[in-house]
Enzyme design. Sequence first.
Site, PDB file in Angstrom:
ATOM      1  CG  ASP A 180      -0.126  -0.050   2.545  1.00  0.00           C
ATOM      2  OD1 ASP A 180      -0.491   0.674   3.498  1.00  0.00           O
ATOM      3  OD2 ASP A 180       0.867  -0.809   2.611  1.00  0.00           O
ATOM      4  CE  LYS A 206      -0.679   1.119   6.948  1.00  0.00           C
ATOM      5  NZ  LYS A 206       0.239   0.367   6.121  1.00  0.00           N
ATOM      6  CD  GLU A 220       1.263  -0.092  10.626  1.00  0.00           C
ATOM      7  OE1 GLU A 220       0.400  -0.121   9.718  1.00  0.00           O
ATOM      8  OE2 GLU A 220       2.484   0.045  10.398  1.00  0.00           O
ATOM      9  CD  GLU A 246       6.574   1.659  12.102  1.00  0.00           C
ATOM     10  OE1 GLU A 246       5.756   1.867  11.176  1.00  0.00           O
ATOM     11  OE2 GLU A 246       7.792   1.419  11.916  1.00  0.00           O
ATOM     12  CB  SER A 275       1.362  -7.016   8.049  1.00  0.00           C
ATOM     13  OG  SER A 275       0.872  -6.033   7.149  1.00  0.00           O
ATOM     14  CE1 TYR A 287       4.954   2.904   6.740  1.00  0.00           C
ATOM     15  CE2 TYR A 287       3.487   2.198   4.992  1.00  0.00           C
ATOM     16  CZ  TYR A 287       3.948   2.085   6.277  1.00  0.00           C
ATOM     17  OH  TYR A 287       3.375   1.147   7.115  1.00  0.00           O
TER      18      TYR A 287
END
Lengths: 358, 359
Positions: B30, B142, B183, B185, B296, B359
């Site tokens: 993605d 996501k 997510e 992170e 993932s 990103y």
Amino acid sequence: MSSFTSKFADELIANAAYIGTPGKGILAADESTGTIGKRLSSINVENNETNRRNLRELLFTTPGSLPCLSGVILFEETLYQKSSNGTPFVEILKEGGVLPGIKVDKGTVELAGTNGETTTQGLDGLGERCKKYYEAGARFAKWRAVLKIDENEPSELAIHENAYGLARYAVICQENGLVPIVEPEILVDGSHDIHKCAAVTERVLAACYKALSDHHVLLEGTLLKPNMVTPGSESAKVAPEVIAEHTVRALQRTVPAAVPAIVFLSGGQSEEEATRNLNAMNQLKTKKPWSLSFSFGRALQQSTLKTWGGKEENVKKAQEAFLVRCKANSEATLGVYKGDAQLGDGAAESLHVKDYKY
Amino acid sequence: MSCFKSKFADELIANAAYIGSPGKGILAADESTGTIGKRFASINVENVESNRRALRELLFTTPGALQFISGIILFEETLYQKTASGKLFVDVMKEAKVLPGIKVDKGTVELAGTNGETTTIGLDGLGERCKKYYEAGARFAKWRAVLKIGANEPSELAIHENAYGLARYAVICQENGLVPIVEPEILVDGSHDIEKCAYVTERVLAACYKALNDHHVILEGTLLKPNMVTPGSDCKSKAKPEVIAEHTVRALQRTVPAAVPAVVFLSGGQSEEQATVNLNAINQLKGKKPWSLTFSYGRALQQSTLKAWGGKEENVEKAQKAFLARAKANSEASVGGYKGDANLGEGASESLHVKDYKY
């Protein structure tokens, strides 16, 4: 790790795991003087130290019962009592492979501005008391937080206060070598259905584990003592399998796998109900990364008390009744209870007391 | 139940469980247009739609690869793209029993008053977008929240904002039939040790699950995409896979409810081989693991493939072999059966760490 590093870490982890040993559970014999008075008066026994001592001796010396138990929660007075031949109770328990536990809270007080909701007190000087109890042989502690279900209850305030009180108590215990049993009891009182109980239980447990994380509690060195998920006391009963499904689901959604064991309170359930429900949970096929056992007070002692009636000549019979319940619950922790326990007088009797305080 | 009653509940639960099937994991493909541009620049390929399409076709049509993949996360553009022969990518996936996923966040913005900490945006109109994506064939979503470790970071504000943003995103997804990947992170940047990373990870995950509970999210219909617990990128001591596995699994045991069916790790800046070996060690660890533990991966699945391809048609077969090797290796790692013998493609051991990765 977000837990602090207690010098007792290894011991806490080992003791918490031991309490969750398959086939074993906890006898909650920590009734305060006031509460045991109510029990004794129901069997026409005077509430004096001797009688309180006699009752506990009856329980702790029942032949064959201690192998079914991993821990016994005591009231402070009992921690220092001895059997009639002079052996300290804590020694009897230790020799029987049973960890002594100690109730450390000082009861509930109302939260101003709420509709009768409470918080639990006992934090002042708790560290010192825990140290003393550890020296006397205690290896785990218990603190009961209480919540109720009603139109606007439990409130966010009540949940927060009780969760954070439990977390503070828990870390103080761990600093002093005692495994904290985290007990956020949601009273069964009310006409709500099982779904409401499930929703509230999940909300309360989520708040508890957030609080425990905030307070750096070592989860591997704790136990959880929750209510089972059931309909309210004024609602229609449901089958043990339904209670099991809702209860285990609530736990799957909130209790981290690091917690070694969950030891249910019996609330107002009868001896037989409590055993059957625990059994159904252990038969359920689903993810259960903690052992599921009992921490029963009334549901282990009811028929024993009735049989004893305070009389020396009834001790043997009363001990037989106690052994029956111990064995039944031991089997229930393994999911193999066949429902054939000799039903002692009162075993099927509901033990629900509205707005229970003890 | 404290979760809301989604009309999609059964489907969400089934799809989330499927993604965690043993031997399968997620390909994170993605990359936004800007980000894929950086990848292309590194192999001297022009960042145009046909090249972006060609890369994804290369990946999705690799013979034998999709059996190791339960889901692919797509950027919006890719959701509507087709193979050279005119078949929709989502149809290629569906035929291979791969669930299409969609990135729905709109990147990060700085939180005023913090030391460069961020929150993630994308909640406005999210419900409508999810509905559209579901109609286009997406079945999971996501949203990437980002935290960093510093002297005073992550702050309580950053943790709270990111956790509650994730929770709001998650319940909106569930209202619209998409399984939300949660997510949070925690960037690997920094000189902190593995203990510090463990401490922060546990704190962040505890906050996430409190937020998810507050927002009535159905945990059985979610996935978690966390960082592994590792030393910081500038830490002097490296950690062995077994040590990473131990700290990672312990952090999850302390925070992630058993109701969550699967944990799908992000690879962060790890090389392809590191990411596989660490996942393998995690699955070999003996201990309570009531969720499946799989991958993932974006960079850690595509790095050597990209290099082998270089944008050239004649390299497609070679590039597909490289991709298959990584897909298979990670499939084995997801069940603790990786022997470390994946043909190391060019770049497989290369660290993919980019400081302060966006990103």
